[in-house]
Design a protein around this motif. Sequence first.
Motif, short mmCIF file in Angstrom:
data_model
loop_
_atom_site.label_atom_id
_atom_site.label_comp_id
_atom_site.label_asym_id
_atom_site.label_seq_id
_atom_site.Cartn_x
_atom_site.Cartn_y
_atom_site.Cartn_z
N ALA A 110 0.76 -1.18 -0.09
CA ALA A 110 0.01 -0.18 0.13
C ALA A 110 0.94 1.34 -0.06
CB ALA A 110 -0.98 0.01 1.22
N PRO A 111 1.88 1.42 0.90
CA PRO A 111 2.67 2.71 0.89
C PRO A 111 3.35 2.98 -0.46
CG PRO A 111 3.01 1.55 2.96
CD PRO A 111 2.20 0.43 2.04
N PRO A 112 3.81 1.80 -1.21
CA PRO A 112 4.33 2.26 -2.58
C PRO A 112 3.61 3.20 -3.45
CG PRO A 112 5.00 0.12 -1.97
CD PRO A 112 4.15 0.54 -1.09
N ASP A 113 2.20 2.78 -3.34
CA ASP A 113 1.10 3.54 -4.31
C ASP A 113 1.16 4.96 -4.00
OD1 ASP A 113 0.16 1.01 -5.30
OD2 ASP A 113 -1.56 1.04 -4.04
N VAL A 114 1.07 5.16 -2.50
CA VAL A 114 1.19 6.58 -1.85
C VAL A 114 2.66 7.29 -2.32
CG1 VAL A 114 1.38 8.07 0.17
CG2 VAL A 114 -0.48 6.25 -0.07
N LEU A 115 3.55 6.52 -2.14
CA LEU A 115 5.15 7.25 -2.75
C LEU A 115 5.17 7.39 -4.10
CD1 LEU A 115 7.57 4.93 -0.51
CD2 LEU A 115 6.68 7.34 -0.11
N ILE A 160 -2.86 5.90 -5.05
CA ILE A 160 -1.97 6.90 -5.75
C ILE A 160 -2.22 8.29 -5.56
CG2 ILE A 160 -0.64 7.46 -7.93
CD1 ILE A 160 -1.05 4.38 -8.71
N LEU A 161 -3.58 8.57 -5.92
CA LEU A 161 -3.88 9.88 -5.84
C LEU A 161 -3.97 10.42 -4.47
CD1 LEU A 161 -7.02 10.06 -8.23
CD2 LEU A 161 -4.97 10.77 -8.76
N LEU A 162 -4.12 9.71 -3.30
CA LEU A 162 -4.03 9.95 -1.87
C LEU A 162 -2.68 10.43 -1.72
CD1 LEU A 162 -5.46 9.98 0.94
CD2 LEU A 162 -4.26 7.85 1.29
N GLY A 163 -1.51 9.92 -2.43
CA GLY A 163 -0.07 10.51 -2.14
C GLY A 163 -0.12 11.73 -2.87
N THR A 164 -0.69 12.12 -3.81
CA THR A 164 -0.58 13.43 -4.26
C THR A 164 -1.02 14.59 -3.53
OG1 THR A 164 -2.77 13.58 -5.55
CG2 THR A 164 -0.67 12.59 -6.68
N THR A 165 -1.87 14.40 -2.62
CA THR A 165 -2.45 15.17 -1.59
C THR A 165 -1.33 15.71 -0.62
OG1 THR A 165 -3.45 13.89 -0.18
CG2 THR A 165 -4.90 14.40 -2.01
N ALA A 166 -0.16 15.26 -0.47
CA ALA A 166 0.81 15.52 0.29
C ALA A 166 1.65 16.72 -0.17
CB ALA A 166 1.82 14.65 0.45
N ALA A 167 1.12 17.43 -1.32
CA ALA A 167 1.76 18.73 -1.78
C ALA A 167 0.59 19.72 -1.89
CB ALA A 167 2.32 18.22 -3.30
N GLY A 168 0.91 20.82 -2.12
CA GLY A 168 0.10 22.27 -2.12
C GLY A 168 -0.35 22.20 -3.47
N ALA A 169 -0.21 23.40 -4.25
CA ALA A 169 -0.59 23.43 -5.75
C ALA A 169 0.08 22.61 -6.54
CB ALA A 169 -0.95 25.04 -5.86
N LEU A 185 3.63 12.97 3.42
CA LEU A 185 3.57 11.66 2.58
C LEU A 185 3.58 10.54 3.53
CD1 LEU A 185 3.23 11.18 -0.33
CD2 LEU A 185 5.92 11.04 -0.39
N ALA A 186 4.42 10.56 4.59
CA ALA A 186 4.87 9.37 5.46
C ALA A 186 3.39 9.03 6.01
CB ALA A 186 6.09 9.52 6.41
N GLY A 187 2.81 10.03 6.64
CA GLY A 187 1.66 9.92 7.42
C GLY A 187 0.40 9.22 6.56
N VAL A 229 -6.43 9.63 10.37
CA VAL A 229 -4.95 9.70 9.98
C VAL A 229 -4.74 10.51 8.87
CG1 VAL A 229 -2.72 8.65 9.55
CG2 VAL A 229 -4.27 7.75 11.53
N ALA A 230 -5.44 10.19 7.65
CA ALA A 230 -5.14 11.18 6.48
C ALA A 230 -5.49 12.56 6.69
CB ALA A 230 -6.05 10.43 5.31
#
Length: 302
Positions: free
Chosen positions: A25-30, A152-161, A48-50, A107-108
């Motif tokens: 699961a974490p690789p998708d987020v990364l 995967i899209l969840l991982g993109t939310t670790a960034a701003g714009a 991203l780690a969270g 957590v997210a």
Amino acid sequence: MDESRFRERLVAYAALVRVPNLFSAPPDVLLGGALVAATAATVSLPSLAGLAGASVLLYAGGTTLNDYFDAGVDARERPERPIPSGDVSRRAAGALGATLLLGGVLVAFAVAGVRSGALAAALATVITLYDSVLKGGPAGFLAMGSVRGLNILLGTTAAGAFALSTWQLTIPVVIALYIALVTYMAANEATTTNRGAVAGAAAGVLLAALAVLAVVVIRPALTQSAFALAFAGGFLAWTGRALGPAYANPRPGTVGPAVGACILGLVILDSAFAALAGIGWALATLVFLVPAYGLSHLFDVS
């Protein structure tokens, strides 16, 4: 509770959540973070780690509820599973699954804000729908695939714009299709699987590898492209060694390992795509294969 009984309970719950799979699961987020990093946007590594941790909770909740809803089927086809064997009560599994899904959403939200929490809630909803009512048909296969795409899209939310290009947005779709085809192969793995289902999964593998090649052509960068293609080749070899026997003789003893190889192979595929954002992203993603593979010798993956 004595030590031996505690150990037995721990093993039962580890089997319930498919502990080797949790590391897929974490690789998708990364990968989601890598896609954003490729746009030159700033990715919050703590967030991203969270989110990677939240995805583990969501995955564990999904596998637990899967066994909760499948308790009757497992009693006939897989009596050794934790619920039909009596190692975990069905009621306890249901409560645990719901708690894990809720925990993933919370957590997210806590680590990355409302947008991340909303996407995690969407993930939890699709997971629950798959486990309860969609499993076994085309809608279920697509639902399971969409879970990986959303992860995967969840991982993109670790960034701003940021703004993802067409090639970047295509990657979650390709992975969703790949997992949908693997899920189709896995639908009857404990009983009878036809060659067409195995061939479908093999087609998904080929589609995913070709997608890596296509992105390399669209976005060439010598070192990153070389790593991406090397990982894509590794992905083909990893999945092919299990899919070949499953196609030649589709039975539980060959199809089950093929499903497991395809699930863990997703880590390699994620790494291939992540390499296009940088070697560091690829290696950080690939490292999760080590515990996943090691634990797969102790616990079932499928």
